[in-house]
Design a protein around this motif. Structure first.
Motif, PDB file in Angstrom:
ATOM      1  N   ILE A 187     -12.020  57.538   1.009  1.00 15.90           N
ATOM      2  CA  ILE A 187     -11.100  57.235   1.932  1.00 15.90           C
ATOM      3  C   ILE A 187     -11.203  55.774   2.476  1.00 15.90           C
ATOM      4  CG2 ILE A 187     -10.567  59.735   2.775  1.00 15.90           C
ATOM      5  CD1 ILE A 187     -12.097  59.106   5.144  1.00 15.90           C
ATOM      6  N   GLY A 188     -10.187  55.147   3.049  1.00 16.98           N
ATOM      7  CA  GLY A 188     -10.107  53.913   3.729  1.00 16.98           C
ATOM      8  C   GLY A 188     -10.271  54.116   5.419  1.00 16.98           C
ATOM      9  N   MET A 189     -10.558  52.997   6.079  1.00 16.36           N
ATOM     10  CA  MET A 189     -10.817  53.013   7.355  1.00 16.36           C
ATOM     11  C   MET A 189      -9.687  53.587   8.133  1.00 16.36           C
ATOM     12  SD  MET A 189     -11.654  49.790  10.160  1.00 16.36           S
ATOM     13  CE  MET A 189     -13.208  49.654   9.392  1.00 16.36           C
ATOM     14  N   ARG A 190      -8.394  53.308   8.024  1.00 15.35           N
ATOM     15  CA  ARG A 190      -7.217  53.969   8.643  1.00 15.35           C
ATOM     16  C   ARG A 190      -7.167  55.238   8.358  1.00 15.35           C
ATOM     17  NH1 ARG A 190      -2.888  51.388  10.858  1.00 15.35           N
ATOM     18  NH2 ARG A 190      -3.423  49.365   9.529  1.00 15.35           N
ATOM     19  N   GLN A 191      -7.072  55.953   7.373  1.00 15.44           N
ATOM     20  CA  GLN A 191      -7.421  57.172   7.223  1.00 15.44           C
ATOM     21  C   GLN A 191      -8.549  57.837   8.113  1.00 15.44           C
ATOM     22  OE1 GLN A 191      -7.399  58.660   3.291  1.00 15.44           O
ATOM     23  NE2 GLN A 191      -6.761  60.776   3.777  1.00 15.44           N
ATOM     24  N   ALA A 192      -9.553  57.168   8.069  1.00 10.17           N
ATOM     25  CA  ALA A 192     -10.873  57.558   8.696  1.00 10.17           C
ATOM     26  C   ALA A 192     -10.764  57.679  10.421  1.00 10.17           C
ATOM     27  CB  ALA A 192     -12.056  56.746   8.369  1.00 10.17           C
ATOM     28  N   ILE A 193      -9.967  56.708  10.580  1.00  9.43           N
ATOM     29  CA  ILE A 193      -9.591  56.513  12.132  1.00  9.43           C
ATOM     30  C   ILE A 193      -8.586  57.675  12.579  1.00  9.43           C
ATOM     31  CG2 ILE A 193      -8.779  55.099  13.915  1.00  9.43           C
ATOM     32  CD1 ILE A 193     -10.026  52.784  12.659  1.00  9.43           C
ATOM     33  N   ALA A 194      -7.714  57.869  11.761  1.00 10.22           N
ATOM     34  CA  ALA A 194      -6.516  58.663  12.094  1.00 10.22           C
ATOM     35  C   ALA A 194      -7.329  60.096  12.007  1.00 10.22           C
ATOM     36  CB  ALA A 194      -5.377  58.601  11.217  1.00 10.22           C
TER      37      ALA A 194
END
Length: 689
Positions: A424-431
């Motif tokens: 997964i990427g950072m945006r998905q990880a933060i969300a």
């Protein structure tokens, strides 16, 4: 020509005349000086003897004003004073007061020259002001007639009034006046009011132990309050008893008995309901400890304190907290602080659900783990260091992390053990608040860099350089979290939080004026990129999505949940708010309770900004938006298998490679393999050998 002998006689005669005149002039000057001194001393004696003492100062409450200049609270609005005769005050309190405040009270005439010399000697040895030298009479003179400014003029006046008081009153009258005048904290002036406030008894009924505790309070009514600082009050009581022992007021046996005796302190009466009581307490603390306003001047000097409080926002904050904890456990607590990120002004503060029941301000509690709400600080560090970008991918699955030269193992897990089991990427990880991605990130950037970033953003709490720092395992106060997130909201500028804008005397003289201070600690591009990623928390699948419908404006923020704490820290361009939910004793919170922080944030933010037009976060230079393939996080092309999405990067960190179709990818792999084969292998393949 005159003979030499005659000439010498004439010269000698002239010298004698000059000497005689000089002697006469000196005598005249001496008599004049003596007469002048006698006149001065005599005039001073007459003044000391017959000059009328001024009327005692009238004490006035200090008013606290909101940002519009309207009074919302007062410091000591009603003075609790019940004058009594000396015979109605416990002899123990009289002896304790004399022992700790002025041992030579019955020997001096208002000014203790011996005490002054002793204090000066101690100060000289320690190269600082270690000893006070004011007698009880001087303190009484200051309380009755003077301000509490620290100037030589005030000190001289104080000494003059003290001598005059000694001539006008007996020692018993002076100590009676003093014990009815002195401030004992929490609005209590005089021994009778203090005895009833702290021990629920008359001053004449005070025991030795109670008297020692009471006598120790005036030196610092807030610091030695048995309600606010019981340990400091007990230590001060022991000091008073030691002074009484040294001066022969009590025996060693009496001192020991009083030390071991438990003093039952009466709980403070319930406070009247008023707007922003926690904020008012904070203003008082800042005025005394940070600005240096004398406590007694603050209590009775009739000052006007102008603050940053927004009355409407404060009312909305109190309402949001009330609604947020409604229907829950009676012991469940909540706190909220809102700061304008553009100037650091504190606009609202709620330190708990019920000020009457508990005055502890949880906005400044330093025992709470922020959980995942700390992650944006870590991600901002990684983005600034270019250790990761929004397109960096890590696999979300149970993972072991080795650190400290592979001597330690860290085993983080996701909430409810939910994993994507894919990259997964950072945006998905933060969300989604993926913990595995967060720990992978801090392992790449280094925990110490994260601590350095936290310090830049205004966090002063103790943090250790370990992988778990990424998951917010070290306690941080809501005040510090709001301060840190305000930097993201403020385009990288850190504005020092302020509560007081200015303080005026009762005559309108300016005593203090705040100097706004801000510093660019992050680049605007980094602040915006962090904000842009945090906006994803409110999108579908994000941990803040369920409150997105309550918000009618661009908002960024982050949830945080631990076993005993629930957080939501978020912001708009105009307002940063930190909300905490939990129990005072660290009791575990239920799943339903952990979901209360986000609705409180959403309700307050939207209500507080009702009259503010929604505005987007400004996009600064140094930021680029590119279309990428969400499957690979590479630059998008028509050959990509997935539909394109737009992603944000710091300029220069965006992807440079382009995704390709599966068929093209297979051909590229085959070509790559062929490049490594020898010409003889190719010949054999051509001939089918």
């Amino acid at each position: 020509m005159m003979p030499q002998k005659n000439r010498e006689k004439k010269i000698t005669s002239g010298d004698n005349i000059t000497t005689t005149r000089w002697i006469k002039a000196r005598r005249v000057l001496g008599w004049f000086t003596l007469i002048t001194l006698l006149i001065i001393v005599g005039g001073g004696m007459l003044l000391l003897r017959f000059a009328t003492l001024p009327a005692g100062a009238i004490m006035q409450s200090t008013e606290i004003m909101d940002s519009e200049g309207q009074v919302f609270a007062s410091i000591q609005g009603g003075i609790d004073r019940q004058p009594v005769k000396l015979a109605e005050i416990s002899p123990w309190l009289v002896k304790a007061t004399v022992a700790v405040e002025d041992r030579r009270f019955y020997d001096h005439a208002g000014i203790d020259a011996q005490g002054l010399a002793r204090a000066a000697w101690v100060d000289l040895r320690h190269m600082s002001k270690q000893q006070g030298a004011s007698t009880i009479t001087q303190q009484l003179a200051r309380n009755l007639y003077l301000s509490h400014e620290r100037t030589w003029t005030r000190k001289l006046k104080e000494s003059w009034y003290a001598i005059r008081l000694e001539q006008a009153y007996t020692k018993d009258e002076i100590i009676e006046l003093y014990l009815n005048q002195v401030y004992y904290g929490h609005g209590a002036y005089g021994a009778e009011a203090a005895a009833r406030l702290y021990f629920n008894k008359a001053a004449r009924e005070l025991t030795l132990s109670e008297s020692a505790m009471l006598a120790g309070i005036p030196k610092g009514p807030s610091y030695y309050s048995p309600h606010l600082h019981p340990k400091a009050a007990d230590t001060r009581k022991r000091k008073v008893l030691q002074d009484m022992l040294e001066t022969g007021q009590i025996s060693a046996k009496q001192a020991q008995a009083a030390i071991t005796q438990i003093v039952n302190v009466r709980p403070l009466p319930e406070h009247q309901e008023r707007l922003a009581p926690y904020f008012a307490d904070y203003v008082r603390k800042v005025a005394i400890q940070a600005i240096g306003i004398d406590e007694q001047l603050l209590e009775e000097g009739g000052l006007k304190i102008y603050t940053t409080l927004d009355r409407k926002m404060q009312q909305q904050a109190e309402e949001a907290i009330t609604q947020g904890v409604k229907g829950g456990d009676d012991e469940l607590q909540a706190a909220l602080i809102a700061i304008d990120p553009r100037n650091g002004q504190i606009k609202a503060m709620v330190g708990g659900r019920n000020y009457k029941q508990n005055q502890y301000n949880r906005v400044f509690a330093t025992t709470r783990q922020p959980g995942s709400s700390f992650k944006p600080i870590m991600y901002a560090t990684a983005l600034e260091d270019h250790a990761v970008t929004a397109s960096t991918r890590f696999r979300s699955e149970p993972t072991l992390f080795y650190y400290d030269d592979n001597r330690q193992i860290y085993r983080p897990s996701n909430y409810n053990n939910r994993y994507f089991n894919d990259e997964i990427g950072m945006r998905q990880a933060i969300a989604t608040s993926d913990n595995i991605y967060a720990v992978n990130t801090i392992m790449r950037v280094g925990p110490q860099d994260v601590i350095d970033m936290a310090r830049k953003l205004g966090i002063t709490a103790k943090l250790d350089a370990v992988p778990s720092l990424a998951l917010g395992t070290f306690p941080v106060s809501p005040y510090e979290m709001a301060t840190a997130f305000s930097v993201f909201a403020g385009e990288g500028r850190k504005a020092d939080p302020i509560a007081i804008t200015r303080i005026e005397s009762h005559d309108g003289d300016l005593l203090y004026e705040a100097k706004a201070h801000s510093e660019q600690v992050l680049s605007p591009a980094l602040a915006y990129l962090t904000t842009n990623l945090l906006e994803s928390v409110f999108e579908r699948g994000g941990t803040g999505h369920r409150v997105a419908s309550m918000l009618k404006r661009p908002v960024a923020g982050k949830t945080g949940t631990t076993d005993s704490d629930a957080w939501f820290v978020g912001y708009t361009p105009e307002l940063t708010t930190a909300v905490w939910i939990g129990y005072d004793r660290g009791r575990a919170i239920k799943s339903s309770e952990s979901r209360r922080a986000a609705p409180i944030f959403a309700q307050f933010t939207e209500a507080a900004l009702t009259n503010v037009l929604p505005s987007a976060f400004a996009i600064p230079n140094g930021v680029v938006n590119v279309y990428i393939d969400p499957t690979t996080n590479l630059l998008y092309s028509p050959e990509c298998a997935s539909a394109s999405v737009q992603e944000t990067f710091l300029a220069g960190t965006e992807p440079t490679e382009t995704c390709v179709s599966n068929e093209r990818e297979s051909e590229q792999k085959l070509d790559s393999l062929n490049k490594g084969k020898s010409w003889w292998s190719k010949v054999r393949r051509w001939w089918g050998v």
